[in-house]
Design an enzyme around this catalytic site. Structure first.
Site, PDB file in Angstrom:
ATOM      1  CB  THR A  60      -1.036  -0.093   1.191  1.00 41.68           C
ATOM      2  OG1 THR A  60      -2.095   0.877   1.085  1.00 41.68           O
ATOM      3  CG2 THR A  60      -0.457   0.027   2.489  1.00 41.68           C
ATOM      4  CE  LYS A  64      -1.939   0.446  -3.741  1.00 41.66           C
ATOM      5  NZ  LYS A  64      -3.074   0.943  -4.108  1.00 41.66           N
ATOM      6  CG  ASP A 100      -5.993  -1.303  -6.275  1.00 43.02           C
ATOM      7  OD1 ASP A 100      -6.487  -2.013  -5.488  1.00 43.02           O
ATOM      8  OD2 ASP A 100      -5.238  -0.482  -6.305  1.00 43.02           O
ATOM      9  CB  ALA A 127      -7.051   4.543  -7.311  1.00 40.97           C
TER      10      ALA A 127
HETATM   11  P1  NAP Z   1      -3.576   9.551  -5.175  1.00 41.50           P
HETATM   12  O1  NAP Z   1      -2.561   8.668  -5.608  1.00 41.50           O
HETATM   13  O2  NAP Z   1      -3.199  10.381  -3.907  1.00 41.50           O
HETATM   14  O3  NAP Z   1      -4.405  10.020  -6.155  1.00 41.50           O
HETATM   15  C1  NAP Z   1      -5.447  10.888  -6.000  1.00 41.50           C
HETATM   16  C2  NAP Z   1      -5.925  11.833  -7.221  1.00 41.50           C
HETATM   17  O4  NAP Z   1      -6.892  12.683  -6.959  1.00 41.50           O
HETATM   18  C3  NAP Z   1      -4.627  12.794  -7.275  1.00 41.50           C
HETATM   19  O5  NAP Z   1      -3.551  12.104  -8.367  1.00 41.50           O
HETATM   20  C4  NAP Z   1      -5.379  14.137  -7.766  1.00 41.50           C
HETATM   21  O6  NAP Z   1      -5.226  14.014  -9.309  1.00 41.50           O
HETATM   22  C5  NAP Z   1      -6.794  14.012  -7.143  1.00 41.50           C
HETATM   23  N1  NAP Z   1      -6.720  14.799  -5.871  1.00 41.50           N
HETATM   24  C6  NAP Z   1      -5.951  14.778  -4.796  1.00 41.50           C
HETATM   25  N2  NAP Z   1      -6.467  15.461  -4.030  1.00 41.50           N
HETATM   26  C7  NAP Z   1      -7.297  16.321  -4.848  1.00 41.50           C
HETATM   27  C8  NAP Z   1      -8.242  17.583  -4.199  1.00 41.50           C
HETATM   28  N3  NAP Z   1      -8.027  17.869  -3.109  1.00 41.50           N
HETATM   29  N4  NAP Z   1      -9.278  17.866  -4.885  1.00 41.50           N
HETATM   30  C9  NAP Z   1      -9.462  17.273  -6.534  1.00 41.50           C
HETATM   31  N5  NAP Z   1      -8.652  16.362  -6.762  1.00 41.50           N
HETATM   32  C10 NAP Z   1      -7.777  15.697  -6.184  1.00 41.50           C
HETATM   33  O7  NAP Z   1      -4.497   8.164  -4.356  1.00 41.50           O
HETATM   34  P2  NAP Z   1      -5.016   6.866  -5.019  1.00 41.50           P
HETATM   35  O8  NAP Z   1      -4.001   5.948  -4.459  1.00 41.50           O
HETATM   36  O9  NAP Z   1      -5.257   6.831  -6.640  1.00 41.50           O
HETATM   37  O10 NAP Z   1      -6.414   6.613  -4.396  1.00 41.50           O
HETATM   38  C11 NAP Z   1      -7.414   7.537  -4.558  1.00 41.50           C
HETATM   39  C12 NAP Z   1      -8.820   6.977  -3.718  1.00 41.50           C
HETATM   40  O11 NAP Z   1      -9.133   5.796  -4.321  1.00 41.50           O
HETATM   41  C13 NAP Z   1      -8.408   7.148  -2.344  1.00 41.50           C
HETATM   42  O12 NAP Z   1      -9.639   7.505  -1.747  1.00 41.50           O
HETATM   43  C14 NAP Z   1      -8.216   5.479  -1.849  1.00 41.50           C
HETATM   44  O13 NAP Z   1      -8.692   5.529  -0.624  1.00 41.50           O
HETATM   45  C15 NAP Z   1      -9.217   4.929  -3.185  1.00 41.50           C
HETATM   46  N6  NAP Z   1      -9.027   3.677  -3.417  1.00 41.50           N
HETATM   47  C16 NAP Z   1      -9.950   2.713  -3.290  1.00 41.50           C
HETATM   48  C17 NAP Z   1      -9.471   1.437  -3.574  1.00 41.50           C
HETATM   49  C18 NAP Z   1     -10.761   0.370  -3.196  1.00 41.50           C
HETATM   50  O14 NAP Z   1     -10.309  -0.682  -3.560  1.00 41.50           O
HETATM   51  N7  NAP Z   1     -11.842   0.752  -2.986  1.00 41.50           N
HETATM   52  C19 NAP Z   1      -8.410   0.903  -4.137  1.00 41.50           C
HETATM   53  C20 NAP Z   1      -7.283   2.148  -4.365  1.00 41.50           C
HETATM   54  C21 NAP Z   1      -7.705   3.324  -4.054  1.00 41.50           C
HETATM   55  P3  NAP Z   1      -4.934  15.417  -9.921  1.00 41.50           P
HETATM   56  O15 NAP Z   1      -3.667  16.220  -9.144  1.00 41.50           O
HETATM   57  O16 NAP Z   1      -4.434  15.252 -11.441  1.00 41.50           O
HETATM   58  O17 NAP Z   1      -6.105  16.269  -9.719  1.00 41.50           O
END
Ligand code: NAP
Length: 246
Positions: A60, A64, A100, A127
Site C-alpha cells: 500500500t 506501490k 486493484d 487508482a
Molecule cells: P492518489 O495517488 O493520491 O491520487 C488521487 C488523485 O486525486 C490525485 O492524483 C489528484 O489528481 C486527485 N486529487 C487529490 N487531491 C485532490 C483534491 N483535493 N481535489 C481534487 N482532486 C484531488 O490516491 P490513489 O491511490 O489513486 O487513491 C485515490 C482514492 O481511491 C483514495 O480515496 C483511495 O482510498 C481510493 N482507493 C480505493 C480502492 C478500493 O479498493 N476501493 C483502491 C485504491 C484506492 P490531480 O492532481 O490530477 O487532480
C-alpha cells in the site's frame, strides 16, 4: 505456518490484516497475516530474509511504485499501470501483480449498461491508472479530469453537455473520504440523469456526497467496498495458484 503480510508506511486502519486473519480463522487455514510497517522500501529484502515462510504480500501507500525495481518479475497489467499492490513469493522469487484492476473490473462489470460508452475519470493518481486500464480493456472511451495536469480536462471544462454525455463517472480522488465527508468533486450534478452510473472508489463513508448527489438525480451508484474485498480475494487467488480470469 504460512505467512502473508502488508507493507506500507504508516499502516494505521488497514483493511487487509483483519480481512485475511478473519478469513484464515473462519476457513481453519493454518496461516497468519502480518502488518509490516516499513520506514524504507529497501527493508523488504531483510523482511523476506527474516520470514522464509512468506508466500504473499500486499503493498500500500507509498510503495506501490517504488517496490517494482526490487521484485524479480512483474505481470503485464502491473507493468503497464506502473503500480504493484500484490506480491507472490515462490521459492524466494517475487512477482508483482495489480489486483486493484481485477477488483475494479469485477465490481463494475455487473453494473454496465449499453449507454455506458463514455466515462469521466476524476483524478489521475495510482487508482485512476488501474481504472483507466480496465476501461481500456472494456472498450469504454474515457476522459481523465485533473486539477492541473497539462493536456487533460480540468473541472472547469466540464459543461453540462459533457456531463450529460458521459454516463459513467468514476471518482478516484480522495474528495469526500472520512473525515472530510462534506467534500465532493466540483462537477455539475444537475446535468446527471437516470442513465448515469456514478462509481466512487471511496468506501468510508459508504455513501459519499458525490454518490448522494448522483442518487438525488436518479443515477445508479456504487461505492468502493466491494472493489476492496474483491482485490483482497484476487490476491488470495494469486497466492493459492487460482489466478482470477476476469
Ligand atoms: P492518489 O495517488 O493520491 O491520487 C488521487 C488523485 O486525486 C490525485 O492524483 C489528484 O489528481 C486527485 N486529487 C487529490 N487531491 C485532490 C483534491 N483535493 N481535489 C481534487 N482532486 C484531488 O490516491 P490513489 O491511490 O489513486 O487513491 C485515490 C482514492 O481511491 C483514495 O480515496 C483511495 O482510498 C481510493 N482507493 C480505493 C480502492 C478500493 O479498493 N476501493 C483502491 C485504491 C484506492 P490531480 O492532481 O490530477 O487532480
Amino acid at each position: 505456518m504460512t505467512e502473508y503480510g502488508l507493507i506500507g508506511y504508516p499502516l494505521t486502519h488497514s483493511f487487509s490484516p483483519a480481512y485475511f486473519n478473519r478469513k484464515f480463522k473462519e476457513g481453519k487455514i493454518d496461516a497468519v497475516y502480518h502488518a509490516f510497517p516499513l520506514e524504507k522500501i529497501d527493508s523488504i529484502k531483510q523482511l523476506l530474509a527474516d520470514h522464509p515462510n512468506l508466500k504473499g504480500m500486499n503493498v500500500t501507500i507509498p510503495y506501490k511504485g517504488s517496490v517494482i525495481p526490487l521484485l524479480n518479475s512483474i505481470d503485464d497489467a502491473a507493468l503497464q499501470i506502473g503500480a504493484v499492490n500484490c506480491i507472490s513469493i515462490e521459492g524466494g522469487i517475487t512477482k508483482g501483480h495489480n489486483t486493484d484492476v481485477i477488483g475494479f473490473k469485477q465490481s463494475l462489470l455487473p453494473l454496465l449498461k449499453p449507454q455506458h460508452k463514455h466515462a469521466l475519470v476524476l483524478g489521475t493518481g495510482g487508482a485512476a491508472k488501474a481504472v483507466t486500464h480496465v476501461l481500456g480493456e472494456l472498450g469504454i472511451n474515457y476522459k481523465m479530469v485533473s486539477r492541473d495536469t497539462p493536456g487533460l480536462s480540468r473541472y472547469t471544462d466540464l459543461d453540462d453537455d459533457t456531463i450529460a454525455k458521459h454516463k459513467l463517472i468514476i471518482n478516484t480522488t480522495p474528495l469526500g473520504m472520512y473525515p472530510r465527508t462534506d467534500e465532493c468533486p466540483p462537477i455539475s450534478y444537475s446535468a446527471i440523469g437516470h442513465d448515469h452510473l456514478l462509481f466512487d472508489l471511496i468506501y468510508n463513508p459508504a455513501e459519499t456526497k458525490f454518490l448522494a448527489n448522483g442518487k438525488a438525480q436518479g443515477a445508479a451508484i456504487k461505492n468502493g467496498f466491494e472493489m476492496l474485498e474483491l482485490q483482497a480475494e484476487a490476491s488470495w487467488q494469486i497466492w493459492t495458484h487460482n489466478y482470477p480470469t476476469v
